[in-house]
Design a protein around this motif. Sequence first.
Motif, mmCIF file in Angstrom:
data_model
loop_
_atom_site.group_PDB
_atom_site.id
_atom_site.type_symbol
_atom_site.label_atom_id
_atom_site.label_comp_id
_atom_site.label_asym_id
_atom_site.label_seq_id
_atom_site.Cartn_x
_atom_site.Cartn_y
_atom_site.Cartn_z
ATOM 1 N N LYS A 251 28.421 13.598 -7.227
ATOM 2 C CA LYS A 251 27.858 12.272 -7.456
ATOM 3 C C LYS A 251 26.900 11.944 -6.328
ATOM 4 O O LYS A 251 27.101 12.336 -5.189
ATOM 5 C CB LYS A 251 28.967 11.202 -7.478
ATOM 6 C CG LYS A 251 29.914 11.323 -8.644
ATOM 7 C CD LYS A 251 29.243 10.866 -9.905
ATOM 8 C CE LYS A 251 30.231 10.866 -11.046
ATOM 9 N NZ LYS A 251 29.668 10.352 -12.262
ATOM 10 N N ARG B 25 37.832 14.756 -10.940
ATOM 11 C CA ARG B 25 38.147 14.006 -12.153
ATOM 12 C C ARG B 25 39.488 14.503 -12.665
ATOM 13 O O ARG B 25 39.735 15.714 -12.694
ATOM 14 C CB ARG B 25 37.076 14.215 -13.219
ATOM 15 C CG ARG B 25 35.778 13.539 -12.875
ATOM 16 C CD ARG B 25 34.862 13.401 -14.057
ATOM 17 N NE ARG B 25 34.523 14.702 -14.636
ATOM 18 C CZ ARG B 25 33.590 14.874 -15.559
ATOM 19 N NH1 ARG B 25 32.912 13.852 -16.017
ATOM 20 N NH2 ARG B 25 33.323 16.077 -16.029
ATOM 21 N N THR C 177 25.083 8.547 -4.632
ATOM 22 C CA THR C 177 24.939 7.101 -4.532
ATOM 23 C C THR C 177 23.630 6.829 -3.808
ATOM 24 O O THR C 177 23.409 7.321 -2.701
ATOM 25 C CB THR C 177 26.114 6.501 -3.728
ATOM 26 O OG1 THR C 177 27.342 6.939 -4.331
ATOM 27 C CG2 THR C 177 26.056 4.995 -3.720
ATOM 28 N N CYS D 61 31.341 15.038 -3.535
ATOM 29 C CA CYS D 61 32.082 15.669 -4.615
ATOM 30 C C CYS D 61 33.325 14.832 -4.873
ATOM 31 O O CYS D 61 33.983 14.397 -3.933
ATOM 32 C CB CYS D 61 32.482 17.083 -4.200
ATOM 33 S SG CYS D 61 33.383 17.976 -5.466
ATOM 34 N N ARG D 62 33.615 14.581 -6.141
ATOM 35 C CA ARG D 62 34.846 13.857 -6.452
ATOM 36 C C ARG D 62 35.575 14.580 -7.561
ATOM 37 O O ARG D 62 34.954 15.244 -8.402
ATOM 38 C CB ARG D 62 34.564 12.403 -6.787
ATOM 39 C CG ARG D 62 34.236 12.100 -8.196
ATOM 40 C CD ARG D 62 34.150 10.586 -8.422
ATOM 41 N NE ARG D 62 33.648 10.354 -9.743
ATOM 42 C CZ ARG D 62 34.418 10.265 -10.834
ATOM 43 N NH1 ARG D 62 35.722 10.366 -10.726
ATOM 44 N NH2 ARG D 62 33.889 10.082 -12.020
#
Length: 96
Positions: free
Chosen positions: A83, A60, A85, A57-58
């Motif tokens: 997100k 914004r 990866t 989780c990031r």
Amino acid sequence: MATKPMTKTQLVAALAEKMDSDKKTATSALDAIVEVITEEVSNGGAVTLPGVGKIACRERPERMVRNPATGEQFKKEADKVVKMTIAKALKESVNS
């Protein structure tokens, strides 16, 4: 032409076959994995699935965005996004 993505039922059936188990056990295992990932990422952590990738989780920041229909610009509040990866090993296996 792209094929349809695997459904949960198909995934459970494939998982049960790989585990040499029944579908009920495979469903429980899949649900437990999803629950653990959801809890960890919801709390701001990250989960690495070996050979698949990393889910995190990031945050914004607050930003200006534009409504494409009207062209109107407005401020969007800060929010969080999940997100994923993809692991290098998975990328290489797809491209080989």
